[in-house]
Write a protein that holds these residues in place. Structure first.
Motif, PDB file in Angstrom:
ATOM      1  N   ASN A 533     -34.486 -67.312  52.668  1.00  0.00           N
ATOM      2  CA  ASN A 533     -33.324 -67.559  53.532  1.00  0.00           C
ATOM      3  C   ASN A 533     -32.081 -66.824  53.045  1.00  0.00           C
ATOM      4  OD1 ASN A 533     -32.485 -68.984  51.297  1.00  0.00           O
ATOM      5  ND2 ASN A 533     -32.678 -71.010  52.234  1.00  0.00           N
ATOM      6  N   ALA A 534     -32.259 -65.863  52.111  1.00  0.00           N
ATOM      7  CA  ALA A 534     -31.102 -65.187  51.531  1.00  0.00           C
ATOM      8  C   ALA A 534     -30.310 -64.406  52.569  1.00  0.00           C
ATOM      9  CB  ALA A 534     -31.567 -64.253  50.407  1.00  0.00           C
ATOM     10  N   GLU A 535     -31.025 -63.673  53.442  1.00  0.00           N
ATOM     11  CA  GLU A 535     -30.316 -62.844  54.416  1.00  0.00           C
ATOM     12  C   GLU A 535     -29.559 -63.697  55.426  1.00  0.00           C
ATOM     13  OE1 GLU A 535     -31.266 -59.245  57.609  1.00  0.00           O
ATOM     14  OE2 GLU A 535     -32.816 -59.967  56.241  1.00  0.00           O
ATOM     15  N   MET A 536     -30.193 -64.782  55.898  1.00  0.00           N
ATOM     16  CA  MET A 536     -29.515 -65.665  56.844  1.00  0.00           C
ATOM     17  C   MET A 536     -28.329 -66.359  56.185  1.00  0.00           C
ATOM     18  SD  MET A 536     -32.775 -67.270  58.877  1.00  0.00           S
ATOM     19  CE  MET A 536     -33.780 -67.355  57.406  1.00  0.00           C
ATOM     20  N   TYR A 537     -28.509 -66.730  54.926  1.00  0.00           N
ATOM     21  CA  TYR A 537     -27.398 -67.344  54.187  1.00  0.00           C
ATOM     22  C   TYR A 537     -26.229 -66.363  54.104  1.00  0.00           C
ATOM     23  CZ  TYR A 537     -25.161 -70.112  50.482  1.00  0.00           C
ATOM     24  OH  TYR A 537     -24.295 -70.867  49.744  1.00  0.00           O
ATOM     25  N   GLN A 538     -26.544 -65.120  53.802  1.00  0.00           N
ATOM     26  CA  GLN A 538     -25.501 -64.101  53.674  1.00  0.00           C
ATOM     27  C   GLN A 538     -24.770 -63.893  54.998  1.00  0.00           C
ATOM     28  OE1 GLN A 538     -26.736 -60.457  51.794  1.00  0.00           O
ATOM     29  NE2 GLN A 538     -25.447 -59.220  53.132  1.00  0.00           N
ATOM     30  N   ASP A 539     -25.529 -63.829  56.095  1.00  0.00           N
ATOM     31  CA  ASP A 539     -24.907 -63.635  57.406  1.00  0.00           C
ATOM     32  C   ASP A 539     -24.018 -64.815  57.781  1.00  0.00           C
ATOM     33  OD1 ASP A 539     -26.253 -61.257  57.579  1.00  0.00           O
ATOM     34  OD2 ASP A 539     -27.895 -62.061  58.809  1.00  0.00           O
ATOM     35  N   ALA A 540     -24.526 -66.033  57.563  1.00  0.00           N
ATOM     36  CA  ALA A 540     -23.729 -67.211  57.900  1.00  0.00           C
ATOM     37  C   ALA A 540     -22.482 -67.298  57.036  1.00  0.00           C
ATOM     38  CB  ALA A 540     -24.583 -68.473  57.728  1.00  0.00           C
ATOM     39  N   LEU A 541     -22.634 -66.975  55.761  1.00  0.00           N
ATOM     40  CA  LEU A 541     -21.502 -66.998  54.847  1.00  0.00           C
ATOM     41  C   LEU A 541     -20.419 -66.017  55.281  1.00  0.00           C
ATOM     42  CD1 LEU A 541     -20.178 -67.896  52.202  1.00  0.00           C
ATOM     43  CD2 LEU A 541     -21.595 -66.213  51.022  1.00  0.00           C
ATOM     44  N   GLY A 542     -20.834 -64.786  55.597  1.00  0.00           N
ATOM     45  CA  GLY A 542     -19.854 -63.797  56.029  1.00  0.00           C
ATOM     46  C   GLY A 542     -19.154 -64.184  57.310  1.00  0.00           C
ATOM     47  N   GLU A 543     -19.930 -64.756  58.259  1.00  0.00           N
ATOM     48  CA  GLU A 543     -19.335 -65.151  59.535  1.00  0.00           C
ATOM     49  C   GLU A 543     -18.319 -66.274  59.350  1.00  0.00           C
ATOM     50  OE1 GLU A 543     -20.755 -66.948  63.867  1.00  0.00           O
ATOM     51  OE2 GLU A 543     -22.232 -66.461  62.321  1.00  0.00           O
ATOM     52  N   LYS A 544     -18.670 -67.277  58.542  1.00  0.00           N
ATOM     53  CA  LYS A 544     -17.735 -68.381  58.328  1.00  0.00           C
ATOM     54  C   LYS A 544     -16.463 -67.903  57.624  1.00  0.00           C
ATOM     55  CE  LYS A 544     -20.506 -71.610  59.926  1.00  0.00           C
ATOM     56  NZ  LYS A 544     -20.207 -72.347  61.172  1.00  0.00           N
ATOM     57  N   VAL A 545     -16.631 -67.008  56.654  1.00  0.00           N
ATOM     58  CA  VAL A 545     -15.470 -66.507  55.933  1.00  0.00           C
ATOM     59  C   VAL A 545     -14.552 -65.738  56.877  1.00  0.00           C
ATOM     60  CG1 VAL A 545     -14.715 -64.885  54.163  1.00  0.00           C
ATOM     61  CG2 VAL A 545     -16.582 -66.468  53.694  1.00  0.00           C
ATOM     62  N   ARG A 546     -15.110 -64.871  57.695  1.00  0.00           N
ATOM     63  CA  ARG A 546     -14.291 -64.079  58.616  1.00  0.00           C
ATOM     64  C   ARG A 546     -13.549 -64.947  59.612  1.00  0.00           C
ATOM     65  NH1 ARG A 546     -18.927 -60.718  58.447  1.00  0.00           N
ATOM     66  NH2 ARG A 546     -19.707 -61.643  60.372  1.00  0.00           N
ATOM     67  N   LYS A 547     -14.193 -66.025  60.068  1.00  0.00           N
ATOM     68  CA  LYS A 547     -13.591 -66.851  61.112  1.00  0.00           C
ATOM     69  C   LYS A 547     -12.537 -67.814  60.578  1.00  0.00           C
ATOM     70  CE  LYS A 547     -17.337 -66.858  64.527  1.00  0.00           C
ATOM     71  NZ  LYS A 547     -18.279 -67.698  65.284  1.00  0.00           N
ATOM     72  N   HIS A 548     -12.743 -68.340  59.372  1.00  0.00           N
ATOM     73  CA  HIS A 548     -11.921 -69.458  58.933  1.00  0.00           C
ATOM     74  C   HIS A 548     -11.086 -69.199  57.690  1.00  0.00           C
ATOM     75  CE1 HIS A 548     -13.913 -72.097  61.831  1.00  0.00           C
ATOM     76  NE2 HIS A 548     -15.039 -71.518  61.472  1.00  0.00           N
ATOM     77  N   SER A 549     -11.270 -68.069  57.039  1.00  0.00           N
ATOM     78  CA  SER A 549     -10.522 -67.843  55.809  1.00  0.00           C
ATOM     79  C   SER A 549      -9.144 -67.273  56.051  1.00  0.00           C
ATOM     80  CB  SER A 549     -11.299 -66.902  54.890  1.00  0.00           C
ATOM     81  OG  SER A 549     -11.369 -65.607  55.481  1.00  0.00           O
ATOM     82  N   GLY A 550      -8.926 -66.748  57.255  1.00  0.00           N
ATOM     83  CA  GLY A 550      -7.661 -66.053  57.494  1.00  0.00           C
ATOM     84  C   GLY A 550      -7.620 -64.732  56.771  1.00  0.00           C
ATOM     85  N   MET A 551      -8.770 -64.222  56.321  1.00  0.00           N
ATOM     86  CA  MET A 551      -8.864 -62.964  55.578  1.00  0.00           C
ATOM     87  C   MET A 551      -9.924 -62.094  56.255  1.00  0.00           C
ATOM     88  SD  MET A 551      -8.864 -64.720  51.813  1.00  0.00           S
ATOM     89  CE  MET A 551      -8.878 -63.186  50.909  1.00  0.00           C
ATOM     90  N   PRO A 552      -9.664 -61.610  57.474  1.00  0.00           N
ATOM     91  CA  PRO A 552     -10.671 -60.849  58.208  1.00  0.00           C
ATOM     92  C   PRO A 552     -11.140 -59.599  57.495  1.00  0.00           C
ATOM     93  CG  PRO A 552      -8.498 -60.572  59.198  1.00  0.00           C
ATOM     94  CD  PRO A 552      -8.355 -61.639  58.171  1.00  0.00           C
ATOM     95  N   HIS A 553     -10.359 -59.090  56.532  1.00  0.00           N
ATOM     96  CA  HIS A 553     -10.759 -57.878  55.833  1.00  0.00           C
ATOM     97  C   HIS A 553     -11.944 -58.107  54.907  1.00  0.00           C
ATOM     98  CE1 HIS A 553      -7.827 -60.108  53.448  1.00  0.00           C
ATOM     99  NE2 HIS A 553      -8.446 -59.633  52.362  1.00  0.00           N
ATOM    100  N   LEU A 554     -12.408 -59.373  54.741  1.00  0.00           N
ATOM    101  CA  LEU A 554     -13.521 -59.632  53.848  1.00  0.00           C
ATOM    102  C   LEU A 554     -14.830 -59.038  54.351  1.00  0.00           C
ATOM    103  CD1 LEU A 554     -12.974 -63.316  52.698  1.00  0.00           C
ATOM    104  CD2 LEU A 554     -12.718 -61.240  51.352  1.00  0.00           C
ATOM    105  N   HIS A 555     -14.838 -58.600  55.623  1.00  0.00           N
ATOM    106  CA  HIS A 555     -16.092 -58.068  56.132  1.00  0.00           C
ATOM    107  C   HIS A 555     -16.327 -56.622  55.705  1.00  0.00           C
ATOM    108  CE1 HIS A 555     -13.305 -56.314  59.070  1.00  0.00           C
ATOM    109  NE2 HIS A 555     -14.273 -55.445  59.364  1.00  0.00           N
ATOM    110  N   THR A 556     -15.373 -56.021  55.034  1.00  0.00           N
ATOM    111  CA  THR A 556     -15.541 -54.629  54.615  1.00  0.00           C
ATOM    112  C   THR A 556     -16.157 -54.575  53.237  1.00  0.00           C
ATOM    113  OG1 THR A 556     -13.388 -54.506  53.541  1.00  0.00           O
ATOM    114  CG2 THR A 556     -13.454 -54.045  55.896  1.00  0.00           C
ATOM    115  N   GLU A 557     -16.673 -53.390  52.901  1.00  0.00           N
ATOM    116  CA  GLU A 557     -17.319 -53.199  51.609  1.00  0.00           C
ATOM    117  C   GLU A 557     -16.315 -52.940  50.496  1.00  0.00           C
ATOM    118  OE1 GLU A 557     -20.284 -53.150  50.346  1.00  0.00           O
ATOM    119  OE2 GLU A 557     -21.661 -53.329  52.029  1.00  0.00           O
ATOM    120  N   THR A 558     -15.036 -52.789  50.840  1.00  0.00           N
ATOM    121  CA  THR A 558     -14.054 -52.360  49.844  1.00  0.00           C
ATOM    122  C   THR A 558     -13.191 -53.486  49.321  1.00  0.00           C
ATOM    123  OG1 THR A 558     -12.487 -51.839  51.609  1.00  0.00           O
ATOM    124  CG2 THR A 558     -13.951 -50.080  50.880  1.00  0.00           C
ATOM    125  N   THR A 559     -13.390 -54.709  49.856  1.00  0.00           N
ATOM    126  CA  THR A 559     -12.558 -55.823  49.432  1.00  0.00           C
ATOM    127  C   THR A 559     -12.990 -56.322  48.066  1.00  0.00           C
ATOM    128  OG1 THR A 559     -12.296 -56.465  51.722  1.00  0.00           O
ATOM    129  CG2 THR A 559     -11.725 -58.101  50.060  1.00  0.00           C
TER     130      THR A 559
END
Length: 612
Positions: A533-559
């Motif tokens: 379930n690693a890949e699904m965990y990673q996808d869900a984690l990234g989606e939640k972070v982008r939506k609720h962290s107020g830090m949309p730049h977290l989806h890039t590879e350079t953060t």
């Protein structure tokens, strides 16, 4: 509530990786070699020998401390009650196994004595059991069908079945599969495989036994109606049998049907009376006993004779082992699963321990030793176990006394059961299955508590009914394993929020008063993180972070961020060393090596990290 008010935390600690932890703890480099481990395991001492003896033969540890004053009377009453109850059940379940009734009495005697020596449960009543008997019957009728012993009589112009030869061959088959199933149980116990019962979930066991009970009922309809439908085997055989019975039901023997109905009504009324007077009666009324000794008119029923003698020991036919190996393994697993489940219930109630591996060995010895004396596979009966407990039975001595009752009946008063109608035995089976049939009530209860378990129950029941008990068990275990995989691969991902003025955190979507903590995202998964379930965990984690962290730049590879695990939480801080997706990937691969710290959410004085 005041105790749960939010407190101010200030947590200051260094982030440590595995290398740093090993250095601080001074990890030992010395490793015990395999040879040394084997050498230690082979060492023998007086204390170790005594411990092995007490563990392998439990009766040696508890029998010398047996309190006659406290336990003798209860065990005596319980043993006699269970023995009387086991008599008609043993004969009735022999019909399910497609062997003569007296072999049901043998199976109620020899295995009980062996379990007394090696078993660890004080309250279960081992012996014949409906589900095990119908599984045995499936094997005996498949390998020794009636058609193999049918000849044509030119005098009467009709087919004649050589009943003696048929029964002899079916006994050989039943003994062989029983002996082999006992060997499987012994082997599994010796390799400490008792934990396998954890994979037989309660919904699976209950759904399976309910489905097997349907097979039991259908198999006895021919005795109830006095008809002789052809036998079907393989998947869907139960459906074909029911259709055939419906087709030939006009041929019903009215006398046999009347005897069946009267017996069923009498048993039900007696059971209800026993339940109503349970607090006033010291022992239940053994209504099955007078019904089995009542005189019946042979023209009205299909009758059988009960021989009264013990069989000499005979080693099972090894030539049959290859043909019954799959059935033997299924019997071993089912018998153990039922016995250990009920044994643990009583152990929890009365505060003692049941050794799962020793129970495997005890049941295995009971089956393999019993098979030498012409017994068929046994397990424990819920109805008899409840009677043994309710009548005051406190130890395995009650089981021995019930075996003595069976021995007395078999040797001296068995003639009273001559010409016993099979219809009466079928009625006894129906009424004794009422406890199993009540398990249908599990469905609405599971619907409210856990719908996945409800699906396991229903699917197990359907597979058992359609595919027969042997194939149904294998398919049900496979389906149950799939549900485990699905539950870990498709977990529930939740965002947690704070209950105001407390340090309690609950899912935001489930509670109206729970509030999102500013600057913090708390992400929880219902399943352990691993490769599937690693890949699904990673996808869900990234989606939640982008939506609720107020830090949309977290989806890039350079953060630049760093990650730390807090039990089921992740802490993400800014860092110039690596990127978000890189660390998430590393986490999924090395999650078991990450350091663990208390799962509290501290009140950081400044720049709170992101908790996930």
């Amino acid at each position: 509530m005041a105790e749960r008010r939010r407190m101010s935390y200030s947590v200051h600690r260094d982030v440590l990786d595995e290398v740093a932890v090993d250095e601080m703890a001074e990890k030992s480099e010395s490793k015990t070699s395999l040879c040394e481990k084997v050498r230690r395991s082979m060492r023998c001492s007086g204390a170790r020998t005594k411990s092995c003896l007490l563990g392998s033969v439990p009766v040696v540890s508890w029998l010398p401390r047996y309190s006659i004053k406290e336990n003798a009377l209860g065990d005596l009453v319980s043993g006699i009650s269970v023995g009387i109850m086991q008599l008609p059940q043993g004969m009735a379940y022999a019909l399910l196994a497609a062997v003569p009734p007296v072999f049901g009495l043998y199976s109620s005697f020899y295995p009980v004595l062996i379990y007394f020596i090696f078993g660890t449960s004080k309250h279960i009543s081992v012996g014949t059991y409906a589900v095990m008997s119908v599984m045995i019957g499936g094997v005996t009728e498949r390998l020794a069908p009636e058609s193999d012993f049918t000849t044509w009589d030119n005098v009467t112009n009709s087919s004649i079945v050589d009943i003696a030869a048929r029964d002899a061959e079916r006994i050989r088959v039943a003994v062989a599969v029983t002996f082999l199933s006992g060997l499987f149980q012994i082997l599994l116990g010796l390799v400490q495989f008792g934990f396998v019962v954890t994979y037989l979930s309660d919904p699976l066991v209950r759904g399976y036994t309910t489905g097997a009970a349907i097979h039991v009922i259908v198999s006895q309809l021919k005795y109830t109606f006095g008809i002789n439908p052809p036998r079907y085997s393989g998947p869907l055989s139960l459906i074909y049998t029911v259709l055939e019975i419906c087709y030939i039901i006009p041929e019903t023997n009215i006398g046999t049907l009347v005897v069946s109905i009267v017996t069923i009504i009498s048993l039900i009324l007696a059971k209800e009376l026993n339940a109503y007077l349970s607090k006033k009666l010291p022992v239940p009324i053994p209504v099955e006993l007078p019904l089995t000794v009542c005189p019946y008119k042979p023209p009205l029923t299909v009758c059988l004779s009960l021989q009264t003698s013990l069989q000499p020991p005979v080693f099972p036919a090894a030539s049959l082992f290859g043909r019954v190996i799959g059935d033997a393994f299924a019997l071993a697993v089912v018998g153990y699963g039922i016995a250990i489940s009920l044994g643990r219930i009583f152990a929890l109630k009365y505060g003692y321990k049941v050794d799962s591996n020793q129970e495997l060995i005890a049941l295995g010895l009971s089956n393999s030793f019993g098979a030498i004396f012409q017994c068929f596979a046994i397990s424990c009966s819920m109805s008899r176990s409840l009677v043994q407990e309710s009548t005051g039975g406190r130890t395995q001595v009650a089981g021995v006394l019930s075996a003595v009752v069976i021995l007395f009946i078999t040797l001296w008063i068995g003639r009273l059961f001559e010409d016993l109608p099979k219809a009466v035995l079928a009625a006894i089976i129906y009424v004794n299955l009422h406890g199993i049939m009540k398990q249908f009530l599990d469905i609405p209860a599971l619907w409210k508590s856990n719908r996945v378990d409800m699906v396991v129950w229903v699917v197990t029941f359907i597979l058992t009914v359609l595919l027969n008990p042997d194939l149904g068990l294998a398919a049900s275990i496979g389906f149950s394993m799939l549900t485990v995989i699905f539950r870990t691969q498709l977990p529930k991902y939740s965002l947690l929020g704070q209950l105001p003025d407390t340090d309690i955190y609950k899912p935001l979507e489930d509670y109206n008063q729970v509030r999102h903590v500013p600057g913090i995202v708390i992400f929880r998964s219902s399943a352990t993180l691993y490769f599937a379930n690693a890949e699904m965990y990673q996808d869900a984690l990234g989606e939640k972070v982008r939506k609720h962290s107020g830090m949309p730049h977290l989806h890039t590879e350079t953060t630049p961020i760093t990650i730390r695990l807090f039990h089921s939480f992740l802490v993400i801080n800014s860092s110039p060393q690596t990127s978000f997706l890189t660390l998430i990937t590393k986490l999924t691969r090395l999650s078991t090596e990450t350091d663990i710290v208390p799962d509290v959410i501290p009140q950081f004085p400044s720049s709170p990290p992101l908790f996930i």
